[in-house]
Motif scaffolding. Structure first.
Motif, PDB file in Angstrom:
ATOM      1  N   HIS A  94      56.133  -0.906  79.616  1.00 44.76           N
ATOM      2  CA  HIS A  94      57.363  -0.267  80.079  1.00 44.76           C
ATOM      3  C   HIS A  94      58.429  -1.350  80.197  1.00 44.76           C
ATOM      4  O   HIS A  94      58.136  -2.552  80.064  1.00 44.76           O
ATOM      5  N   LEU A  95      59.662  -0.933  80.427  1.00 46.32           N
ATOM      6  CA  LEU A  95      60.790  -1.866  80.366  1.00 46.32           C
ATOM      7  C   LEU A  95      60.679  -2.998  81.381  1.00 46.32           C
ATOM      8  O   LEU A  95      60.912  -4.166  81.046  1.00 46.32           O
ATOM      9  N   LEU A  96      60.306  -2.686  82.614  1.00 51.90           N
ATOM     10  CA  LEU A  96      60.214  -3.727  83.645  1.00 51.90           C
ATOM     11  C   LEU A  96      59.159  -4.771  83.288  1.00 51.90           C
ATOM     12  O   LEU A  96      59.352  -5.968  83.521  1.00 51.90           O
ATOM     13  N   GLU A  97      58.057  -4.303  82.707  1.00 48.89           N
ATOM     14  CA  GLU A  97      56.998  -5.235  82.330  1.00 48.89           C
ATOM     15  C   GLU A  97      57.463  -6.150  81.199  1.00 48.89           C
ATOM     16  O   GLU A  97      57.161  -7.351  81.191  1.00 48.89           O
ATOM     17  N   VAL A  98      58.203  -5.600  80.255  1.00 41.28           N
ATOM     18  CA  VAL A  98      58.726  -6.422  79.157  1.00 41.28           C
ATOM     19  C   VAL A  98      59.710  -7.458  79.697  1.00 41.28           C
ATOM     20  O   VAL A  98      59.703  -8.622  79.274  1.00 41.28           O
ATOM     21  N   GLU A  99      60.557  -7.035  80.632  1.00 42.39           N
ATOM     22  CA  GLU A  99      61.510  -7.975  81.231  1.00 42.39           C
ATOM     23  C   GLU A  99      60.769  -9.122  81.918  1.00 42.39           C
ATOM     24  O   GLU A  99      61.184 -10.285  81.839  1.00 42.39           O
ATOM     25  N   ASP A 100      59.672  -8.792  82.576  1.00 45.29           N
ATOM     26  CA  ASP A 100      58.868  -9.820  83.244  1.00 45.29           C
ATOM     27  C   ASP A 100      58.255 -10.776  82.219  1.00 45.29           C
ATOM     28  O   ASP A 100      58.252 -11.999  82.418  1.00 45.29           O
ATOM     29  N   LEU A 101      57.750 -10.222  81.118  1.00 44.22           N
ATOM     30  CA  LEU A 101      57.162 -11.060  80.067  1.00 44.22           C
ATOM     31  C   LEU A 101      58.218 -11.964  79.432  1.00 44.22           C
ATOM     32  O   LEU A 101      57.939 -13.126  79.105  1.00 44.22           O
ATOM     33  N   LEU A 102      59.419 -11.444  79.263  1.00 42.88           N
ATOM     34  CA  LEU A 102      60.500 -12.253  78.696  1.00 42.88           C
ATOM     35  C   LEU A 102      60.887 -13.396  79.632  1.00 42.88           C
ATOM     36  O   LEU A 102      61.185 -14.507  79.180  1.00 42.88           O
ATOM     37  N   GLN A 103      60.873 -13.103  80.913  1.00 41.20           N
ATOM     38  CA  GLN A 103      61.194 -14.152  81.885  1.00 41.20           C
ATOM     39  C   GLN A 103      60.142 -15.266  81.832  1.00 41.20           C
ATOM     40  O   GLN A 103      60.482 -16.457  81.837  1.00 41.20           O
ATOM     41  N   SER A 109      60.433  -5.266  71.594  1.00 36.08           N
ATOM     42  CA  SER A 109      59.742  -4.401  72.552  1.00 36.08           C
ATOM     43  C   SER A 109      60.701  -3.945  73.645  1.00 36.08           C
ATOM     44  O   SER A 109      60.674  -2.782  74.069  1.00 36.08           O
ATOM     45  N   ARG A 110      61.564  -4.857  74.084  1.00 33.54           N
ATOM     46  CA  ARG A 110      62.551  -4.485  75.108  1.00 33.54           C
ATOM     47  C   ARG A 110      63.501  -3.417  74.568  1.00 33.54           C
ATOM     48  O   ARG A 110      63.829  -2.456  75.271  1.00 33.54           O
ATOM     49  N   GLN A 111      63.930  -3.574  73.331  1.00 30.17           N
ATOM     50  CA  GLN A 111      64.801  -2.563  72.721  1.00 30.17           C
ATOM     51  C   GLN A 111      64.101  -1.205  72.663  1.00 30.17           C
ATOM     52  O   GLN A 111      64.713  -0.167  72.937  1.00 30.17           O
ATOM     53  N   LEU A 112      62.816  -1.235  72.313  1.00 30.40           N
ATOM     54  CA  LEU A 112      62.052   0.010  72.202  1.00 30.40           C
ATOM     55  C   LEU A 112      61.927   0.703  73.552  1.00 30.40           C
ATOM     56  O   LEU A 112      62.203   1.904  73.676  1.00 30.40           O
ATOM     57  N   TRP A 113      61.535  -0.058  74.583  1.00 28.52           N
ATOM     58  CA  TRP A 113      61.330   0.553  75.900  1.00 28.52           C
ATOM     59  C   TRP A 113      62.651   0.925  76.559  1.00 28.52           C
ATOM     60  O   TRP A 113      62.710   1.888  77.335  1.00 28.52           O
TER      61      TRP A 113
END
Length: 231
Positions: free
Chosen positions: A10-19, A87-91
């Motif tokens: 989900h979007l929050l998880e992707v944001e965390d992975l990007l960080q 992935s962020r764009q997708l979510w």
């Protein structure tokens, strides 16, 4: 970490992975400077004349190997970032679609339960509110158009799985939006019909009242007692 297939659910998880990936990239950048400095120092040993603590070719081979490993690491980091960004764009797209669906459901419920008023005043009030809804609908239409454009860009990149989920969500939302516009148009026509009816009734009531007053005046036996009262 760099070869992980986890791109978030989900979007929050992707944001965390990007960080976290950003921190890893910073570490790689810092280590790159250190490795390049060590490689430069090692190459100096291969250029020494006279006593050489090690075969110059071995040193060159080691430097080349380390540099190759570093470049592979940088390539993996770049690929990982690219995958995470996609992935962020997708979510983000999925989240926007869900928000649009929720808004449509909310409007469908409101339009399904709306009355068309009990009199001219209530119909006029409902008509004003409906105009506000139409304005909101126009704003949402523009947002939906932008979201659909994002979906088309995602599909153009041929995401894993062939983009079937993206395509289906776009198709479903388009159908629901079309249905919402039909319901909105139907409600508007009902309001217009109700407005015409209650306006006609109000005009008719006014006409009846005027006729009754005129009839009373015309059939009155009071002709006045002098010239002043007769006028």
């Amino acid at each position: 970490l760099l070869v992980s297939k986890d791109l978030g659910k989900h979007l929050l998880e992707v944001e965390d992975l990007l960080q976290k990936h950003g921190l890893l990239e910073a570490d790689i950048s810092a280590q790159t400077e250190r490795v390049e400095a060590l490689n430069a120092a090692a190459l100096k040993f291969s250029e020494l004349e006279g006593y050489q603590p090690c075969d110059p070719q071995i040193i060159c081979n080691r430097v080349t190997h380390v540099q190759t490993c570093l470049e592979e690491l940088q390539d993996l980091a770049a690929k990982r970032r690219k995958d995470l960004e996609e992935s962020r764009q997708l979510w983000a797209f999925f989240q926007e679609m869900e928000e649009a669906e929720a808004w449509i459901r909310d409007k469908e419920k409101i339009l399904a339960t709306k009355s068309c008023g009990r009199d001219l005043s209530s119909v006029l009030t409902l008509t004003t509110k409906h105009k506000a809804t139409l304005g909101e609908l126009g704003h949402r239409r523009a947002l939906l158009h932008r979201t659909m454009k994002k979906g088309e860009k995602i599909l153009a990149k041929k995401p894993p799985g062939g983009g079937g989920v993206v395509r289906e969500k776009m198709r479903t939302l388009c159908l629901r939006w079309k249905k919402l516009e039909e319901v909105t148009g139907h409600h508007q026509r009902r309001l217009e019909e109700a407005l015409s009816f209650f306006q006609f009734r109000a005009d008719a009531d006014d006409a009846v009242t005027w006729l009754q007053d005129a009839f009373r005046v015309a059939t009155s036996d009071d002709f006045g007692h002098d010239e002043h009262s007769t006028k």
